[in-house]
Design an enzyme around this catalytic site. Structure first.
Site, PDB file in Angstrom:
ATOM      1  N   ARG A 120     -16.028   2.833   0.802  1.00 21.05           N
ATOM      2  CA  ARG A 120     -15.458   3.707   1.739  1.00 21.05           C
ATOM      3  C   ARG A 120     -14.851   4.521   1.080  1.00 21.05           C
ATOM      4  O   ARG A 120     -13.794   4.637   0.310  1.00 21.05           O
ATOM      5  CB  ARG A 120     -14.820   2.213   2.554  1.00 21.05           C
ATOM      6  CG  ARG A 120     -14.535   2.879   3.959  1.00 21.05           C
ATOM      7  CD  ARG A 120     -13.195   2.198   4.417  1.00 21.05           C
ATOM      8  NE  ARG A 120     -12.210   1.295   4.118  1.00 21.05           N
ATOM      9  CZ  ARG A 120     -10.860   2.068   4.186  1.00 21.05           C
ATOM     10  NH1 ARG A 120     -10.870   3.504   4.317  1.00 21.05           N
ATOM     11  NH2 ARG A 120     -10.022   1.247   3.906  1.00 21.05           N
TER      12      ARG A 120
ATOM     13  N   LEU B  97       1.414  -1.073  -0.058  1.00 24.77           N
ATOM     14  CA  LEU B  97      -0.266   0.401  -0.287  1.00 24.77           C
ATOM     15  C   LEU B  97       0.240   1.250   0.020  1.00 24.77           C
ATOM     16  O   LEU B  97       2.360   1.460   0.652  1.00 24.77           O
ATOM     17  CB  LEU B  97      -0.691   0.095   1.174  1.00 24.77           C
ATOM     18  CG  LEU B  97      -1.942   1.427   1.572  1.00 24.77           C
ATOM     19  CD1 LEU B  97      -2.889   1.555   0.456  1.00 24.77           C
ATOM     20  CD2 LEU B  97      -2.553   1.258   2.562  1.00 24.77           C
TER      21      LEU B  97
ATOM     22  N   HIS C 115      -7.976  -4.373  -0.969  1.00 25.13           N
ATOM     23  CA  HIS C 115      -7.248  -3.065  -0.573  1.00 25.13           C
ATOM     24  C   HIS C 115      -9.117  -3.170   1.013  1.00 25.13           C
ATOM     25  O   HIS C 115      -7.566  -3.154   2.742  1.00 25.13           O
ATOM     26  CB  HIS C 115      -7.136  -2.376  -0.111  1.00 25.13           C
ATOM     27  CG  HIS C 115      -6.942  -0.634   0.605  1.00 25.13           C
ATOM     28  ND1 HIS C 115      -5.642  -1.478   1.999  1.00 25.13           N
ATOM     29  CD2 HIS C 115      -7.431   0.874   1.366  1.00 25.13           C
ATOM     30  CE1 HIS C 115      -5.544  -0.317   2.847  1.00 25.13           C
ATOM     31  NE2 HIS C 115      -6.343   0.413   2.351  1.00 25.13           N
TER      32      HIS C 115
END
Length: 601
Positions: free
Chosen positions: A402, A257, A358
């Protein structure tokens, strides 16, 4: 040597929490401070839980850097969810946000500071001022190590409160009594291989996501959806599992990430022509559009031949214009990741990135108190004795997509809310009935099947095949034909999972046994995802299906979203592999409802 009932040790607590990440430790802190006897189980040392990998920040409308309030945050979260988020839960989370952030600050969390001493905030994808007008600085950050700082702060507070941690333990199955109430869990101590029943008035799941069902993932190897598997096997449905977030900026080839905080600080995405292409797709928010949107735009650029590199299969993220001083102050981990995983010096050259799995928007259905609920005759009824918080739960505040930094907020708000609700309904040291005679029978049968299966298939071979199927058939861009094919392939894996072999049956720290048990949990999460996705015949949030795409002017399905038929939550039932649905809660607690409209940026 097989496991037998007489070898099982029983221990009693007021509350058993499974998982020691942000949400588990926020709940345990509340409970321990109230004097309850709490056991927190974790497969790893608490500060190694996956919350530690969160980088960019935690959202709260503090207004330290620019005008902001909870109503703007509420609107952004509803819009970000593509109107699948429940508006009462979203309002609760956004209103509580400043309070839980200040609580953390007072515990000693080392947030970055402004010159006037207030908490530093940075812009983040999808977070805006004045209902979508312009980006706003809402993400409260500790450099690019916010999750790391949060986890250590919570752990230290728990140590001070004398919380009991069971480190390197794995919960295996829920124990329910004849009435269906949850009365404990079965668990394996990894170091010794011994089996325990942990009895409690209340069990709280804080087990994180199941990102390891995909091949390319920012998730740690521990993220195997253990709470989801335990819930599904106990007859509890999983909600909205078709919605998985692809983070736009995983390091190409490694999947590690790179925080959205990069773009919050001013990094930009470039195609092979050196063009800042997000200006074409999202003229207002540009590179700070929500993650599902940016990931699709990147995918589209690659598909249309404007990817970078010799194979034109990634996008460049440019940070050098920020200057080395800013990068080292605000994004020190990103610079380190660039060196270690991409062999790139981000202070001088762009870094190759691709969308990478993710976050799981779906999970175990709960209400705003963290109580796990079952939909009975159209009404959510709490299951007595069972709570879930964090990524393993689905409140649902994230809906179909999200917003960045809302996950750390979710952990704090609902970890605390569940703790408060448990305290109000639990008497410390209250007498507990004896466990059912068959409490551990199901777990014993699972363990003993593995003990006897010396010639079966290696667990990781099956897991790797599962990940390849999910990556191919449930990716950023989906098609009905591909999803239907994925459903058949995942269903066929069930038989192989049932025939996993265990060549080493030693007891002490047997990681092969742990991995085999984890594959059981991955199987539930993968099948829930594939079945739910293939059934949803529309485009919404992270679920983009080529067959149902339309432009923004379509009269009934703008951008492919079909509110008339599909504005509802999916519920997947493991037993019978079936689906049911329940409505989205459109009425907030006090605010005006945000009515659905096409999602443009």
């Amino acid at each position: 040597m097989s496991y037998t009932k007489d070898q099982i040790t029983n221990r009693k607590f007021d509350v058993v929490i499974v998982g020691a990440g942000g949400s588990g430790m926020r709940a345990s802190l509340q409970l321990a401070r109230a004097g309850l006897n709490v056991a927190v189980l974790s497969k790893v040392f608490p500060t190694r839980s996956h919350t530690v990998a969160a980088q960019g920040g935690v959202s709260a409308s503090l207004g330290n850097m620019s005008d902001d309030n909870w109503e703007y945050h509420f609107y952004d979260t509803v819009k970000g969810s593509d109107w699948l988020g429940d508006q009462d839960a979203i309002e609760f989370m956004c209103r509580e946000a400043p309070k839980v952030v200040y609580e953390l600050e007072h515990m000693g969390m080392p947030f970055d500071r402004n010159p006037d001493g207030t908490i530093y905030q940075r812009p983040f994808g999808g977070h805006t001022a004045n209902f979508g007008e312009k980006p706003v600085q809402r993400a409260c950050a500790a450099a690019d190590r916010t999750g790391h700082a949060m986890l250590h702060t919570l752990y230290q507070a728990n140590v001070a409160a004398r919380t009991t941690f069971f480190v390197e333990w794995m919960a295996l199955d829920l124990i329910r009594n004849a009435e269906g109430d949850v009365v404990g869990v079965t668990a394996l101590e990894m170091e010794t291989g011994e089996l325990y029943t942990l009895q409690a008035q209340t069990v709280l799941f804080a087990t994180g996501g199941a990102g390891r069902i995909f091949q390319s993932s920012t998730n740690a190897f521990i993220n195997t959806g253990d709470g989801l598997g335990m819930a599904a096997r106990a007859g509890i449905p999983l909600q909205d599992m078709e919605f998985w977030q692809f983070h736009p900026t995983g390091v190409a080839g490694a999947g590690v990430l790179l925080t959205e905080g990069c773009r919050g600080e001013g990094a930009i995405l470039l195609n092979s022509n050196g063009e800042r292409f997000m200006e074409r797709y999202a003229p207002t928010l540009k590179d700070l559009a929500p993650r599902d949107f940016v990931s699709r735009c990147m995918g589209q650029e690659i598909l249309e031949g404007r990817g970078c590199g010799p194979n034109k299969d990634y996008i460049h993220m440019k940070l050098d214009h920020l200057g080395a001083d800013t990068i080292r102050k605000r994004l020190p981990s990103v610079e380190e990741i660039g060196h270690n995983f991409a062999n790139v010096d981000i202070t001088k050259e762009p870094i190759p990135v691709v969308p990478t799995i993710h976050y799981q928007m779906g999970g175990i259905p709960t209400n705003i108190n963290g109580q796990v609920v079952e939909n009975v005759n159209g009404e959510d009824k709490p299951i007595k004795g069972l709570y879930a918080v964090g990524e393993c739960s689905c409140v649902s505040v994230h809906g179909a997509n999200r917003l960045g930094t809302n996950s750390l907020l979710d952990l704090l708000v609902f970890g605390k809310a569940a703790g408060d609700h448990i305290i109000a309904n639990t008497k410390a040291g209250a007498a507990q009935e004896s466990l059912p005679v068959n409490a551990a029978d199901f777990t014993l049968s699972r363990l003993n099947r593995l003990e006897a299966a010396s010639s079966g298939e290696y667990a990781q071979d099956i897991a790797n095949d599962m990940r390849a199927i999910m990556q191919t058939h449930a990716g950023v861009f989906r098609s009905q034909e591909s999803m239907d094919e994925g459903v058949q392939k995942i269903a066929a894996l069930r038989d192989r999972v049932a025939n996993i072999g265990l060549h080493d049956t030693s007891k002490v720290f047997n990681t092969a046994r742990i991995e085999a048990l984890e594959v059981d949990n991955l199987m539930e999460a993968a099948q829930a995802t594939m079945e739910s996705a293939a059934a949803r015949k529309e485009c919404r949030g992270a679920h983009l299906v080529r067959d149902y795409e339309h432009d923004v002017t379509h009269p009934t399905c703008p951008l492919g979203r079909n509110d008339a038929e599909w504005m509802k939550h999916t519920l997947w039932h493991s037993e019978g592999n079936s689906l049911s649905y329940k409505p989205v809660r459109m009425k907030p607690l006090t605010a005006e409802t945000v009515p659905p409209k096409p999602r443009t940026f």
